[in-house]
Design a protein around this motif. Sequence first.
Motif, mmCIF file in Angstrom:
data_model
loop_
_atom_site.group_PDB
_atom_site.id
_atom_site.type_symbol
_atom_site.label_atom_id
_atom_site.label_comp_id
_atom_site.label_asym_id
_atom_site.label_seq_id
_atom_site.Cartn_x
_atom_site.Cartn_y
_atom_site.Cartn_z
ATOM 1 N N SER A 37 -4.963 -7.688 9.127
ATOM 2 C CA SER A 37 -3.764 -6.874 9.294
ATOM 3 C C SER A 37 -3.209 -6.552 7.903
ATOM 4 O O SER A 37 -3.134 -7.437 7.051
ATOM 5 C CB SER A 37 -2.766 -7.708 10.107
ATOM 6 N N SER A 42 -5.313 1.379 9.519
ATOM 7 C CA SER A 42 -4.564 2.441 10.226
ATOM 8 C C SER A 42 -4.225 3.574 9.270
ATOM 9 O O SER A 42 -4.281 4.743 9.648
ATOM 10 C CB SER A 42 -3.235 1.938 10.773
ATOM 11 N N ARG A 46 -4.999 7.577 9.658
ATOM 12 C CA ARG A 46 -3.912 8.574 9.626
ATOM 13 C C ARG A 46 -4.067 9.577 8.486
ATOM 14 O O ARG A 46 -3.584 10.703 8.578
ATOM 15 C CB ARG A 46 -2.554 7.876 9.555
#
Length: 237
Positions: A37, A42, A46
């Motif tokens: 994480s 992500s 994006r």
Amino acid sequence: MLKATALVKRYGPCVTAVDGVSLEIPQGQMVGVIGRSGAGKSTLLRLINRLIDPTEGQVHFDGVDVTRLKGRRLREWRAACAMIFQQFNLVGRLDVLTNVLVGRVGHRATVPTLVKQFSRSERALAAQALERLDLADQGLQRAETLSGGQQQRVAIARALVQQPRLILADEPIASLDPGNAKRVMDALRAINREDGLTVLCNLHHISTARDTCDRIIGMQDGRVVFDGPPETLTSPI
Ligand code: ADP
Ligand code: ADP
């Protein structure tokens, strides 16, 4: 071919979420992006679909610099990138068929509010996608009444009717039990194989990436620390 060149994304002066990523992904590859994480997975997705703009670097798709697109061309690029999210992002109160037709909205000038406002061929496309995802009997059920695994397969059907040029999946199985997770990954793999669609999939578990992907990209602190076929990954990332 999807190509990232020296991509950098900074959030303010202290956070560099993506720190000089260069990649080439040929058409039809299924790529698992793994890393803890906060590694930048992500953010990378994006940057590719232009939900955010890079601080530095470019993304090219089939020779077109998508980081420079504006207006209609940018909307077309976003419609060409189908997204799958961890939390499915369905409209729970609406029926499954309507949720799938949402995938067509990016192709239209105005946003239809009723199923009958979509063309017959669009409705046929949605029905066909549901059949492929083994959900032919669920079309008229409210989305919120389905299990998590079924809901994620609805999201994949929605992605299919978008007729995308690539699929970007951000932790698609992180909230599913192992049985449903396998079904969802198998569905993504089948679409990748049968349609020759490029799939970029952020995954938490290396084992899932090993089982389903052609290639693994490992990220750490915004950088690519591993890139290769699953069998060559020996140490944890
Ligand atoms: P991952 O998907 O691997 O968990 P992310 O791309 O979400 O990683 O995040 C990478 C880093 O960027 C993290 O340190 C995260 O806190 C930070 N970050 C992500 N989005 C934002 C944002 N909108 N504003 C500020 N920092 C962000
Ligand atoms: P994930 O773990 O799925 O990558 P996160 O929980 O890290 O998602 O982020 C959820 C949302 O919060 C994202 O839109 C991300 O851009 C934003 N975000 C993440 N980290 C930060 C941060 N440090 N500051 C501001 N926004 C952030």
